[in-house]
Design an enzyme around this catalytic site. Structure first.
Site, short mmCIF file in Angstrom:
data_model
loop_
_atom_site.label_atom_id
_atom_site.label_comp_id
_atom_site.label_asym_id
_atom_site.label_seq_id
_atom_site.Cartn_x
_atom_site.Cartn_y
_atom_site.Cartn_z
N ASP A 243 0.86 -1.18 0.00
CA ASP A 243 0.00 0.00 0.00
C ASP A 243 0.90 1.24 0.00
OD1 ASP A 243 1.03 -0.10 2.51
OD2 ASP A 243 -0.87 0.24 3.57
N THR A 245 2.47 3.84 1.54
CA THR A 245 2.85 4.42 2.83
C THR A 245 4.26 4.99 2.74
OG1 THR A 245 3.85 2.40 3.66
CG2 THR A 245 1.47 2.65 3.98
#
Length: 252
Positions: A243, A245
């Site tokens: 994801d 991040t």
């Protein structure tokens, strides 16, 4: 196999050979435990980064240096730039930039001020803070991770299970070979020696020690590995999905 070889020595009243065998058994056990403990210690040390001495502020406002083991809940711990935080607690005074990569994987330091929560194993990059300790020692979150790693050792890799089954399957063959040697030579000592020339222990020990070493080396590079079977899963993977991040994108 080892017990059978010892029984042969005792039945022949060859106590010198029995003593020699017991010495080497003890030595091999010591080397096994030393290797395992060394790998564990390196893993835990790189994860927790323990400190021996800590500065605290007493009730009369003076600062003294104490051993980390002397910290108790409620202690007011003083951490300055470059210092490792040894407790979980709340900032009571001051402001600092705290590197929490060991706990959260965040690439950039997090600004902490009065009322902010901090955790053991993280580092103060800039500034100075006074932390009121809430949990110390084995109750901190980083020690919970250490315990989790210890429990993960019980999560055997598939390869480890296969190695143990292979080692177990060799044992009957060793006894059969020992019996054949006795039938051909009629010498119980030679038959007993066959029981010692066995590779099942090496097969059984090599996999868990390799997994421990891999976990330690991974942690030194900032990768926390939960156990051997997860290493096997990674080896079988052909795609990694992340994801968005700060861990991957450098917080941009």
């Amino acid at each position: 196999l080892d017990a059978s070889a010892l029984c042969v020595c005792f039945l022949r009243r060859d106590f010198r050979a029995a003593g020699t065998l017991l010495f080497f058994f003890a030595l091999s056990h010591f080397l096994e435990m030393w290797t395992r403990n060394r790998a564990r210690a390196g893993l835990y040390r790189s994860l927790t980064g323990r400190v021996e001495k800590v500065w605290i502020r007493t009730e009369d406002g003076t600062e003294i240096q104490v051993d980390e083991e002397e910290l108790v809940e409620g202690s007011l711990v003083v951490i300055r730039a470059g210092g490792l935080i040894p407790v979980d607690g709340v900032v009571e005074e001051g402001e600092a930039l705290v590197n929490q990569a060991s706990m959260t994987g965040e690439a950039l330091g997090v600004r902490k001020h009065k009322g902010g929560a901090v955790f053991a194993g993280t580092t103060v990059e800039e500034g100075e803070i006074f932390i009121r300790a809430r949990t110390v020692g084995s109750a901190t979150r980083v020690q919970s991770i250490v315990r989790y790693i210890e429990e993960s050792e019980a999560s055997k890799a598939g390869l480890q299970g296969r190695a143990e089954r292979l080692a177990d399957s060799i044992v009957p063959l060793s006894f059969i070979l020992s019996g054949l040697v006795y039938l051909l030579t009629r010498d119980p000592l030679k038959a007993g020696n066959v029981l010692l020339v066995d590779y099942s222990c090496a097969i059984r020990l090599s996999t868990p020690l390799s997994v421990l070493t891999a976990m330690r080396q991974g942690n030194e590079k900032g990768i926390l590995i939960k156990g051997g079977r997860y290493l096997e899963e990674v080896a079988a993977a052909d795609t990694a999905v992340f994801d968005k991040t700060g861990t991957i994108t450098l917080a941009k």
